[in-house]
Design an enzyme around this catalytic site. Structure first.
Site, PDB file in Angstrom:
ATOM      1  CB  SER A 275      -0.911   0.015   1.238  1.00 16.28           C
ATOM      2  OG  SER A 275      -1.732  -1.131   1.287  1.00 16.28           O
ATOM      3  CB  SER A 313      -2.017  -1.662  -3.677  1.00 20.51           C
ATOM      4  OG  SER A 313      -1.175  -0.622  -3.246  1.00 20.51           O
ATOM      5  CG  ASP A 315      -2.502   2.373  -4.045  1.00 14.31           C
ATOM      6  OD1 ASP A 315      -1.825   1.809  -3.161  1.00 14.31           O
ATOM      7  OD2 ASP A 315      -2.504   2.001  -5.229  1.00 14.31           O
TER       8      ASP A 315
END
Length: 396
Positions: A275, A313, A315
């Site tokens: 991340s 991830s 983000d």
């Protein structure tokens, strides 16, 4: 290769005998940064090329490193920490800033963002830590405010802190819950202006980025006088990406530099598991909906470095403006300044450029590290990186 003689320099700081805290802000970093290696970037950086180029913004870290060898949940090894970003310095707890946030991929957490979205303001600091320490850091921010008289009987009686995370469980005993309230207090209390330490510090201590060691990175851009002379600063905690996708200065360096895989169970060039949290600060007079637009532009900076924002991830990005210091008044009508949308594009460009560089600064500053179960993550080798960029005629 693993380094069995890997050693740590520790500064003891108000914690139990099992965990050592390193106050990473005691002196400026002497490590090289991306530009020192001759890596070219667009735009003009501020004096420090850091988020602290935005006047009033302070950054503090608490770094926790102890133990080696086999993972023993509750004991270690420990490779984690907390990072604090204070938008208006020590007044951040009482003087909110206009803010906006954006989630490019939601496999992560940033608390308090529903109220940022609803109110248009960020109240207090932005804190960054590991995935399983979000709760304790959030509660610690509230404790800090109460201990310092905020809220008080004449004010309000609730707090929704912004705390974000990335996962450090490959290197850190993440289920040992080693981050304690005093570590969050220390990050807030140690926050300062000036150079910001990068790499294996604060919340970034145990992070992996693009198949190499990641962590904390920062950069800034100074707009020209004709564009208002504003500053845009970015701080990242990067723990995302694959080596296969990594681009630096437009070159696929991840494919050019052979390296061990940091994740033994699945090669780092196959899937994106990590991340990234990005904090954007500016003194440009922007209001909340404009700052959400700024937060969206972070994605373009990450894209320059090869990110595809993979399924695994988280983000998540937040942007704030230190302009309009009286904008949070609750007992009167306020007059605001706002940059017209027709004049906002230089701020967009600065955000993209500073984000790109902040990630690379994090990777350049990071050092190879061995953590839980002797998992080893290699820092990107500076000499090999320079050789690849020279091969493609991309060194400055």
């Amino acid at each position: 290769m693993r380094n069995p003689s890997f050693k740590f320099t520790i500064v003891l700081c108000c914690v139990s005998f099992l965990t050592f805290a390193v106050n990473a802000q005691e002196k400026p970093a002497a490590k090289p940064r991306a530009r020192d290696l001759g890596i070219p970037f667009d735009g003009t950086p501020g004096p420090l090329n850091a988020i602290t180029d935005v006047s009033g913004v302070l950054v503090g870290h608490t770094t926790l490193i102890s133990g080696e060898g086999k993972l023993q949940v509750g004991k270690g090894p420990i490779r984690t920490g907390v990072t604090a970003i204070l938008p208006r310095g020590k007044d951040s707890m009482t003087s909110a800033v206009f803010a906006g946030w954006f989630s490019e991929n939601g496999n992560g957490e940033m608390t308090g963002t529903t109220w940022v979205e609803e109110s248009g303001f960020l109240e207090g600091p932005v804190m960054i830590t590991n995935t399983h320490s979000v709760g304790v850091v959030r509660d610690a921010v509230i404790q800090w405010r109460v201990a310092h008289g905020q809220p008080d009987p004449t004010g309000y009686w609730w707090s929704l802190p912004v705390v974000a995370e990335t996962w450090d469980g490959w290197l850190n005993d993440i289920n040992g819950f080693h981050v304690k309230p005093e570590h969050a207090f220390a990050a807030i209390d140690s926050a300062k202006s000036g150079p910001v330490q990068e790499g294996n510090v604060g919340g970034g201590t145990g992070m992996v980025c693009n198949g190499y060691k990641g962590g904390i990175g920062t950069a800034s851009r100074a707009l020209s006088a004709k564009d208002g002379g504003y500053i845009v600063g970015v701080l990242v905690q990067c723990n995302y990406g694959t080596r296969e996708n990594l681009r630096i200065a437009g070159i696929p360096v991840g494919r050019e530099i052979p390296s061990e895989d940091p994740y033994a169970f699945l090669p780092s060039d196959v899937a994106e598991r990590g991340s990234i949290i990005v904090v954007v600060a500016t003194n440009a007079p922007l209001v909340s909906h404009q700052l959400k637009r700024i937060a969206r532009r972070v994605t373009l900076g990450l894209g320059r470095n090869g990110s595809i924002s993979g399924n695994g991830s988280g983000d998540i990005f937040i942007a704030f403006s230190t302009a309009n210091p009286g904008g949070y008044a609750q007992d009167r009508v306020v007059d605001l300044k706002m940059l017209p949308n027709e004049m906002i594009e230089p701020v967009f460009a600065a955000t993209v450029q500073a984000t790109e560089e902040a990630v690379i600064n994090a990777m350049i500053a990071a050092e190879s590290i061995t953590g839980a179960d002797n998992h080893h993550v290699r820092a990107i080798p500076h000499d090999q990186l320079r050789a690849v960029l020279k091969k493609y005629n991309r060194l400055q």
